[in-house]
Design a protein around this motif. Sequence first.
Motif, PDB file in Angstrom:
ATOM      1  N   TYR A 137       0.731  -1.081  -0.668  1.00 48.15           N
ATOM      2  CA  TYR A 137       0.130  -0.026   0.574  1.00 48.15           C
ATOM      3  C   TYR A 137       0.735   1.106   0.660  1.00 48.15           C
ATOM      4  O   TYR A 137       1.699   1.968   1.515  1.00 48.15           O
ATOM      5  N   MET A 138       1.337   1.824  -0.982  1.00 49.75           N
ATOM      6  CA  MET A 138       2.427   3.121  -1.128  1.00 49.75           C
ATOM      7  C   MET A 138       2.020   3.601  -2.681  1.00 49.75           C
ATOM      8  O   MET A 138       1.755   3.455  -3.176  1.00 49.75           O
ATOM      9  N   ALA A 139       3.049   4.719  -2.972  1.00 51.23           N
ATOM     10  CA  ALA A 139       2.846   5.359  -3.862  1.00 51.23           C
ATOM     11  C   ALA A 139       3.321   4.463  -5.060  1.00 51.23           C
ATOM     12  O   ALA A 139       4.913   3.980  -4.675  1.00 51.23           O
ATOM     13  N   THR A 140       2.546   5.300  -6.248  1.00 51.29           N
ATOM     14  CA  THR A 140       3.095   4.411  -7.685  1.00 51.29           C
ATOM     15  C   THR A 140       4.198   5.211  -8.588  1.00 51.29           C
ATOM     16  O   THR A 140       4.351   6.500  -7.651  1.00 51.29           O
ATOM     17  N   LEU A 141       4.960   5.138  -8.957  1.00 50.96           N
ATOM     18  CA  LEU A 141       5.644   6.396 -10.187  1.00 50.96           C
ATOM     19  C   LEU A 141       4.863   6.381 -10.846  1.00 50.96           C
ATOM     20  O   LEU A 141       4.104   5.507 -12.081  1.00 50.96           O
ATOM     21  N   ALA A 142       4.783   7.198 -11.282  1.00 51.45           N
ATOM     22  CA  ALA A 142       3.958   7.933 -12.734  1.00 51.45           C
ATOM     23  C   ALA A 142       4.983   8.779 -13.730  1.00 51.45           C
ATOM     24  O   ALA A 142       5.448   9.315 -13.370  1.00 51.45           O
ATOM     25  N   GLY A 143       4.767   8.582 -14.873  1.00 50.83           N
ATOM     26  CA  GLY A 143       5.470   9.166 -15.785  1.00 50.83           C
ATOM     27  C   GLY A 143       6.449   8.365 -16.618  1.00 50.83           C
ATOM     28  O   GLY A 143       7.442   8.705 -17.232  1.00 50.83           O
ATOM     29  N   ASN A 144       6.199   7.052 -16.490  1.00 51.63           N
ATOM     30  CA  ASN A 144       7.108   6.149 -16.122  1.00 51.63           C
ATOM     31  C   ASN A 144       7.240   5.620 -18.082  1.00 51.63           C
ATOM     32  O   ASN A 144       6.679   4.308 -18.354  1.00 51.63           O
ATOM     33  N   THR A 145       7.097   6.615 -18.783  1.00 55.14           N
ATOM     34  CA  THR A 145       6.668   6.471 -20.418  1.00 55.14           C
ATOM     35  C   THR A 145       7.721   5.425 -20.196  1.00 55.14           C
ATOM     36  O   THR A 145       9.507   5.890 -20.508  1.00 55.14           O
ATOM     37  N   PRO A 146       8.622   5.302 -22.050  1.00 49.87           N
ATOM     38  CA  PRO A 146       8.915   4.709 -22.619  1.00 49.87           C
ATOM     39  C   PRO A 146      10.329   5.778 -22.299  1.00 49.87           C
ATOM     40  O   PRO A 146      11.830   5.227 -22.936  1.00 49.87           O
ATOM     41  N   GLU A 147       9.835   6.980 -23.449  1.00 52.06           N
ATOM     42  CA  GLU A 147      10.693   7.977 -23.491  1.00 52.06           C
ATOM     43  C   GLU A 147      11.748   8.267 -22.503  1.00 52.06           C
ATOM     44  O   GLU A 147      12.591   8.163 -22.000  1.00 52.06           O
ATOM     45  N   ALA A 148      10.464   8.223 -21.165  1.00 49.09           N
ATOM     46  CA  ALA A 148      11.338   8.769 -19.948  1.00 49.09           C
ATOM     47  C   ALA A 148      12.028   7.611 -19.316  1.00 49.09           C
ATOM     48  O   ALA A 148      13.185   7.566 -19.115  1.00 49.09           O
ATOM     49  N   PHE A 149      11.659   6.195 -20.039  1.00 46.75           N
ATOM     50  CA  PHE A 149      13.048   4.840 -19.547  1.00 46.75           C
ATOM     51  C   PHE A 149      14.100   4.992 -20.653  1.00 46.75           C
ATOM     52  O   PHE A 149      15.644   5.173 -19.745  1.00 46.75           O
ATOM     53  N   LYS A 150      13.610   5.561 -21.319  1.00 41.43           N
ATOM     54  CA  LYS A 150      15.218   5.682 -22.314  1.00 41.43           C
ATOM     55  C   LYS A 150      16.181   6.954 -21.716  1.00 41.43           C
ATOM     56  O   LYS A 150      17.369   6.551 -22.157  1.00 41.43           O
ATOM     57  N   ILE A 151      15.802   7.710 -21.218  1.00 36.52           N
ATOM     58  CA  ILE A 151      16.880   8.702 -20.743  1.00 36.52           C
ATOM     59  C   ILE A 151      16.635   8.083 -19.476  1.00 36.52           C
ATOM     60  O   ILE A 151      18.223   8.182 -19.483  1.00 36.52           O
ATOM     61  N   ALA A 152      16.907   7.243 -18.726  1.00 38.78           N
ATOM     62  CA  ALA A 152      16.970   6.627 -17.611  1.00 38.78           C
ATOM     63  C   ALA A 152      18.035   5.111 -18.425  1.00 38.78           C
ATOM     64  O   ALA A 152      19.455   5.457 -18.072  1.00 38.78           O
ATOM     65  N   LEU A 153      18.452   4.577 -19.420  1.00 41.26           N
ATOM     66  CA  LEU A 153      18.969   4.119 -19.989  1.00 41.26           C
ATOM     67  C   LEU A 153      19.827   5.229 -21.082  1.00 41.26           C
ATOM     68  O   LEU A 153      21.606   4.290 -20.547  1.00 41.26           O
ATOM     69  N   GLU A 154      20.320   5.838 -21.277  1.00 42.49           N
ATOM     70  CA  GLU A 154      21.406   7.001 -21.660  1.00 42.49           C
ATOM     71  C   GLU A 154      21.613   7.557 -20.342  1.00 42.49           C
ATOM     72  O   GLU A 154      23.346   7.515 -20.148  1.00 42.49           O
ATOM     73  N   GLY A 155      20.962   7.665 -19.056  1.00 49.65           N
ATOM     74  CA  GLY A 155      21.906   7.742 -17.875  1.00 49.65           C
ATOM     75  C   GLY A 155      22.975   7.362 -17.507  1.00 49.65           C
ATOM     76  O   GLY A 155      24.340   6.868 -17.290  1.00 49.65           O
ATOM     77  N   VAL A 156      22.491   5.767 -17.145  1.00 50.80           N
ATOM     78  CA  VAL A 156      23.231   4.537 -17.051  1.00 50.80           C
ATOM     79  C   VAL A 156      24.726   4.263 -18.405  1.00 50.80           C
ATOM     80  O   VAL A 156      25.600   3.601 -17.868  1.00 50.80           O
ATOM     81  N   LYS A 157      24.483   4.303 -19.881  1.00 53.38           N
ATOM     82  CA  LYS A 157      25.644   3.987 -20.261  1.00 53.38           C
ATOM     83  C   LYS A 157      26.351   5.346 -19.942  1.00 53.38           C
ATOM     84  O   LYS A 157      27.975   4.691 -20.141  1.00 53.38           O
ATOM     85  N   SER A 158      25.871   6.871 -19.805  1.00 56.80           N
ATOM     86  CA  SER A 158      26.842   7.441 -19.966  1.00 56.80           C
ATOM     87  C   SER A 158      27.341   7.216 -19.174  1.00 56.80           C
ATOM     88  O   SER A 158      28.849   7.594 -18.048  1.00 56.80           O
ATOM     89  N   PHE A 159      27.120   6.967 -17.431  1.00 58.15           N
ATOM     90  CA  PHE A 159      27.509   6.474 -16.319  1.00 58.15           C
ATOM     91  C   PHE A 159      28.901   5.471 -16.790  1.00 58.15           C
ATOM     92  O   PHE A 159      29.540   5.659 -16.302  1.00 58.15           O
ATOM     93  N   LEU A 160      28.396   4.310 -17.246  1.00 56.47           N
ATOM     94  CA  LEU A 160      28.877   2.984 -17.001  1.00 56.47           C
ATOM     95  C   LEU A 160      30.281   3.767 -18.396  1.00 56.47           C
ATOM     96  O   LEU A 160      31.797   2.733 -18.544  1.00 56.47           O
ATOM     97  N   ASP A 161      30.082   4.453 -19.555  1.00 61.32           N
ATOM     98  CA  ASP A 161      31.590   4.891 -19.780  1.00 61.32           C
ATOM     99  C   ASP A 161      32.230   5.871 -20.148  1.00 61.32           C
ATOM    100  O   ASP A 161      33.378   5.869 -20.122  1.00 61.32           O
ATOM    101  N   ARG A 162      31.941   5.883 -18.360  1.00 62.27           N
ATOM    102  CA  ARG A 162      33.405   6.775 -17.516  1.00 62.27           C
ATOM    103  C   ARG A 162      34.172   6.360 -17.582  1.00 62.27           C
ATOM    104  O   ARG A 162      35.001   6.387 -16.356  1.00 62.27           O
ATOM    105  N   GLY A 163      33.991   4.683 -17.543  1.00 61.49           N
ATOM    106  CA  GLY A 163      35.079   3.963 -16.878  1.00 61.49           C
ATOM    107  C   GLY A 163      35.057   3.272 -14.931  1.00 61.49           C
ATOM    108  O   GLY A 163      36.048   2.806 -15.097  1.00 61.49           O
ATOM    109  N   GLN A 164      33.838   3.777 -14.454  1.00 58.15           N
ATOM    110  CA  GLN A 164      34.341   3.670 -13.037  1.00 58.15           C
ATOM    111  C   GLN A 164      33.740   2.338 -12.630  1.00 58.15           C
ATOM    112  O   GLN A 164      34.378   1.345 -11.959  1.00 58.15           O
TER     113      GLN A 164
END
Length: 383
Positions: free
Chosen positions: A311-338
């Motif tokens: 019984y807790m809040a849902t996430l709103a606005g998790n569209t494929p486009e918003a998810f794609k931004i998240a994927l771009e973010g993790v790729k950018s992080f991984l590309d920094r080689g850490q």
Amino acid sequence: MLEMASYEAAAYYFPNYHRDSRNAKWHGEGWTEWELVKRAEPKFPGHRQPKIPLWGYEDEADPSVMARKIAAAADHGLTSFIFDWYWYEDGPFLQRALDEGFLQAPNNDRLKFAVMWANHDWIDIHPAQRSRPYNIQAAGQISEKGFVAATEHMIRHYFSHPSYWRVQGGLYVSFYEIHSLIRGLGGIAATARVLREFRERVRAAGCGELHLNVVVWGLQILPTEQTITNIHEVLEELGVDSITSYVWIHHQPVDQFPETDYAWIRDRSLLDYEKFTAAYKLPYYPNVTMGWDSSPRTVQSESFEPLGYPYMATLAGNTPEAFKIALEGVKSFLDRGQTSPCVFTINAWNEWTEGSYLEPDTVSGMAYLEAIRDVFGTSKKNA
């Protein structure tokens, strides 16, 4: 088209969509969690429920059904499924999706697989009433005898399979609740010994080395989840090889009820990658979460109020486009080689009753999978 030559995209797989003898005892013959998916109702204006799977309410223990999942995952850039894997003191639970579905699928060479031992208490939340505490139907703590039985099953049935996922040459095995493991095995020193002996048994079987991973988080979600305060010392003594996360909301509060903005959680979670990498001595493999809506696990006739999971809040606005931004973010992080190798996890392939799934539904189709393909491409093997 980009090629996923150096990224490992591992989606968690929740296997409660096939018949199981324990579920038959608890819920009746033939029950699967599809029953909660079908019966979900909107809890507030604009709430989209029920979510309807485009492929129908399939039996994941059927190899032909699993073959379609494997093909879709591989075609869109995923490299592995991490199966939520359950083994209690009296034996396995929900194992048929892997043992009969994936391992018997004719195309299982297209996708790697691994296990994340979901060693939490299995509690009576299917569905969950408002009243607490919930009944514990199977205890997550396991004895050394039970641990050996479970890991012998891994050695005999999984580790020699050519599709078992290896990270830096080691067979990837993850633990969801490190504190439950420690309590069940009798303390940190005893757990360290048992894990060393696990490694030795794997070598003796001719399977090579293990890569032991632990899921870490800072917020309690399920009623039985806890934290360990001296985690660095514990992980070092246990000989763990890496850490990761299961879902963003283990780290970020969803405190706007009934909806918390997905982009707000996403942007803070992207910052967590740097924070956790700096805070932990071990390699941290970041997580990308598709969404969150655990309302299907509530009693649908009861009022939906912020009482704690589910019984807790849902996430709103998790569209494929918003998810794609998240994927771009993790790729950018991984590309920094850490983080080496470039591994990240995704929640999830099919957490339908928690609102986090890559499998196609009747609204978005394949769009979430297409977002992965668009950001990371497809591997040479899977192209």
